[in-house]
Write an enzyme that holds these catalytic residues in place. Sequence first.
Site, PDB file in Angstrom:
ATOM      1  N   LYS A  42      75.984  16.007 -21.252  1.00 38.79           N
ATOM      2  CA  LYS A  42      75.349  15.853 -19.935  1.00 38.79           C
ATOM      3  C   LYS A  42      75.551  14.414 -19.447  1.00 38.79           C
ATOM      4  O   LYS A  42      75.944  13.546 -20.230  1.00 38.79           O
ATOM      5  CB  LYS A  42      73.858  16.186 -20.042  1.00 38.79           C
ATOM      6  CG  LYS A  42      73.069  15.220 -20.912  1.00 38.79           C
ATOM      7  CD  LYS A  42      71.676  15.747 -21.222  1.00 38.79           C
ATOM      8  CE  LYS A  42      70.905  14.744 -22.056  1.00 38.79           C
ATOM      9  NZ  LYS A  42      69.686  15.343 -22.647  1.00 38.79           N
ATOM     10  N   TYR A 278      73.308 -14.813  -4.802  1.00 36.92           N
ATOM     11  CA  TYR A 278      72.146 -14.480  -3.975  1.00 36.92           C
ATOM     12  C   TYR A 278      70.876 -15.101  -4.533  1.00 36.92           C
ATOM     13  O   TYR A 278      70.644 -15.093  -5.732  1.00 36.92           O
ATOM     14  CB  TYR A 278      71.944 -12.962  -3.932  1.00 36.92           C
ATOM     15  CG  TYR A 278      72.974 -12.222  -3.121  1.00 36.92           C
ATOM     16  CD1 TYR A 278      73.267 -12.592  -1.816  1.00 36.92           C
ATOM     17  CD2 TYR A 278      73.633 -11.128  -3.668  1.00 36.92           C
ATOM     18  CE1 TYR A 278      74.210 -11.898  -1.068  1.00 36.92           C
ATOM     19  CE2 TYR A 278      74.565 -10.419  -2.929  1.00 36.92           C
ATOM     20  CZ  TYR A 278      74.855 -10.803  -1.636  1.00 36.92           C
ATOM     21  OH  TYR A 278      75.771 -10.114  -0.909  1.00 36.92           O
TER      22      TYR A 278
END
Length: 385
Positions: A42, A278
């Site tokens: 998965k 940033y």
Amino acid sequence: MSGPCDGRFWQWIEIERKALASNVRRFRALAGPRRLLLAVVKANAYGHGLIETSGPALAAGVDWLGVHSAEEGLALREAGLGCPILMLGPAAPGRIEEAVRQDLRFTVYDRAAAEGISAAAVRLGKTARIHVKVETGTNRQGLPVAEVVSFFARLARLPGLEIEGLSSHFANIEDTTSLAYPRRQMALFNEAAAAVREAGYPIPIKHIAATAAAIVFPESLCGLIRMGIGLYGLWPSKETYLSCRLRKRRPFVLKPVLSWRARIAQIRRLSKGAFIGYGCSYRTTRPTRLAVIPVGYADGYDRGLSNAAYVLLRGKRAVVRGRIAMNFFTVDVTDIPGAAAGDVVTLIGRDGRETVSAEALAALAGTIGYEILARLNPAIPRRVI
Ligand SMILES: *Cc1c(COP(=O)(O)O)cnc(C)c1O
């Protein structure tokens, strides 16, 4: 460190076939020759690549594949894999017919789903195989032990269904070294199986163990083992590792299968006192050479790694400076002579004697290795080596 030589990619993920095969052998030794091994693939095979990983896993001796959704199972069929595939999650109603047509096995624990699957099987003139999931204490999926026999009786009256499995899932095995809670869950699971047997139904394949239970709770081994994280060479948790050692089981060696690499896009020269990225969260304390890596949190390099993690370059550590942005981050290469644009850096994996593990990144980012892997952007190319 060499990478793909065609220059089309700034980053890629390598899947080491030998490590995967070694992990499968470990679980085979635990399971013995007669139990089935199901590889849980998965979440894009825990970030390793659904198709890239499933073929090698089967070649290494895995018997079944386990997926979450019908889409994942259908993608495996599309890729030509004919092995048994079990959906661990609920099939979306609009996918049931295609799932039956493609012989995907269903996990079922409610009447409406069973009826939908039966109706699709009848329409197609096929038999759908289902695994009944029992609720033993995780409270996520499953039906109460007290209702298991009447559910079997109801299923027996629905056409087109074959009950192939009886399953459950442990809630609290990775987070502790105590087996008290799994023992309670196991007792309930055994109770459900005994009730089914006494009611005269054939005993289907029983399965409850995932990686941690398979390693530290051998009583939980039944007909099939659902291996996820261990297949990829990670321990489910420190507690599982400790538990294994405390129980003096033979050392169980797992080999990480995945490496994540990227190329330096640019080297920048900064003077002392320059701000990086940033928020100006880092300010240089010396003249600095900074390498720009065109990878960011959109790729799965968690923003929590800002000013914390390091990558490997030429066998040395290069620390992340500044914030991780969506598609970029920067590392300090001042102390790595010769670092140049185009050099390959290792974000997860080994370079020389140094290693960055998914678990180490997880610890810095405040999560678990599973999440670091599962969130690797599926668009990053995977190559099997
Ligand atoms: C994900 C999952 C597994 C695999 O668990 P690991 O800890 O990765 O081995 C097994 N069973 C179910 C039902 C799952 O959802």
